[in-house]
Enzyme design. Sequence first.
Site, mmCIF file in Angstrom:
data_model
loop_
_atom_site.group_PDB
_atom_site.id
_atom_site.type_symbol
_atom_site.label_atom_id
_atom_site.label_comp_id
_atom_site.label_asym_id
_atom_site.label_seq_id
_atom_site.Cartn_x
_atom_site.Cartn_y
_atom_site.Cartn_z
ATOM 1 N N HIS A 1 -15.186 -5.299 -0.243
ATOM 2 C CA HIS A 1 -14.384 -5.333 1.068
ATOM 3 C C HIS A 1 -15.023 -4.617 2.165
ATOM 4 O O HIS A 1 -15.802 -3.703 1.920
ATOM 5 C CB HIS A 1 -12.727 -4.976 0.855
ATOM 6 C CG HIS A 1 -12.670 -3.591 0.048
ATOM 7 N ND1 HIS A 1 -13.294 -2.540 0.238
ATOM 8 C CD2 HIS A 1 -11.834 -3.211 -1.281
ATOM 9 C CE1 HIS A 1 -12.837 -1.580 -0.486
ATOM 10 N NE2 HIS A 1 -11.962 -2.271 -1.380
HETATM 11 P P1 TYD Z 1 -8.469 -1.565 -4.656
HETATM 12 O O1 TYD Z 1 -8.641 -1.692 -2.898
HETATM 13 O O2 TYD Z 1 -8.692 -2.841 -5.246
HETATM 14 O O3 TYD Z 1 -9.632 -0.562 -5.309
HETATM 15 P P2 TYD Z 1 -11.153 -0.512 -5.104
HETATM 16 O O4 TYD Z 1 -11.450 -0.510 -3.472
HETATM 17 O O5 TYD Z 1 -11.529 0.498 -5.736
HETATM 18 O O6 TYD Z 1 -11.714 -1.881 -5.381
HETATM 19 O O7 TYD Z 1 -7.124 -0.788 -4.849
HETATM 20 C C1 TYD Z 1 -6.807 -0.645 -6.311
HETATM 21 C C2 TYD Z 1 -5.051 -0.509 -6.283
HETATM 22 O O8 TYD Z 1 -4.547 0.829 -5.501
HETATM 23 C C3 TYD Z 1 -4.465 -1.398 -5.098
HETATM 24 O O9 TYD Z 1 -3.080 -1.910 -5.750
HETATM 25 C C4 TYD Z 1 -4.147 -0.688 -3.809
HETATM 26 C C5 TYD Z 1 -3.892 0.818 -4.348
HETATM 27 N N1 TYD Z 1 -4.402 1.708 -3.588
HETATM 28 C C6 TYD Z 1 -3.516 2.697 -3.089
HETATM 29 O O10 TYD Z 1 -2.324 2.499 -3.202
HETATM 30 N N2 TYD Z 1 -3.835 3.629 -2.070
HETATM 31 C C7 TYD Z 1 -5.402 3.763 -1.876
HETATM 32 O O11 TYD Z 1 -5.711 4.719 -1.073
HETATM 33 C C8 TYD Z 1 -6.102 2.747 -2.554
HETATM 34 C C9 TYD Z 1 -7.782 2.941 -2.169
HETATM 35 C C10 TYD Z 1 -5.821 1.837 -3.473
#
Ligand code: TYD
Length: 139
Positions: A51
């Site tokens: 992303h």
């Molecule tokens: P995700 O964006 O998929 O993580 P990555 O960037 O590592 O691929 O996030 C995983 C889960 O965690 C999703 O349900 C959103 C949650 N999340 C939060 O609640 N707060 C945060 O600061 C982050 C980065 C993720």
Amino acid sequence: MNNKPYLLKLPPKGDERGWLVAVEGLKEIPFEIKRIFYIYGTKGDAVRGQHANRRSEFVLINVCGECKVRTDNGCGEKEIFWLNKPHEGLYIPRLCWKDMFDFSENSILLCLASEGYDSSEYIRDYDAYCAEMKGIHHG
Ligand code: TYD
């Protein structure tokens, strides 16, 4: 528009006991730190990230183990950073696409962010991201 990532050297303080790294917002870290999260227990074949963020800037520090981060500016400029030192950080600016992969079993990837969590600032569609960036870069 500059959405180029770069590595930051984080000065370790050492003495006979070992090492300590301290960072502060607007000093070693080029923004005020509003959020911290960390990624661990990642499967070796997993790819995280995938992303770009409209508002958040990040510094990623692999404090234990190692992982790789592939960055992409949406206009063909791609880089791969190997994060394997607790005294090195990767600064990721706004609107920079990132994939994290090749995590070692013991990897702990510490992420410092300039904004609180807001899922609506994420761009998760790569083609839409590239189209938007081509518009920004080429006016
Ligand atoms: P995700 O964006 O998929 O993580 P990555 O960037 O590592 O691929 O996030 C995983 C889960 O965690 C999703 O349900 C959103 C949650 N999340 C939060 O609640 N707060 C945060 O600061 C982050 C980065 C993720």
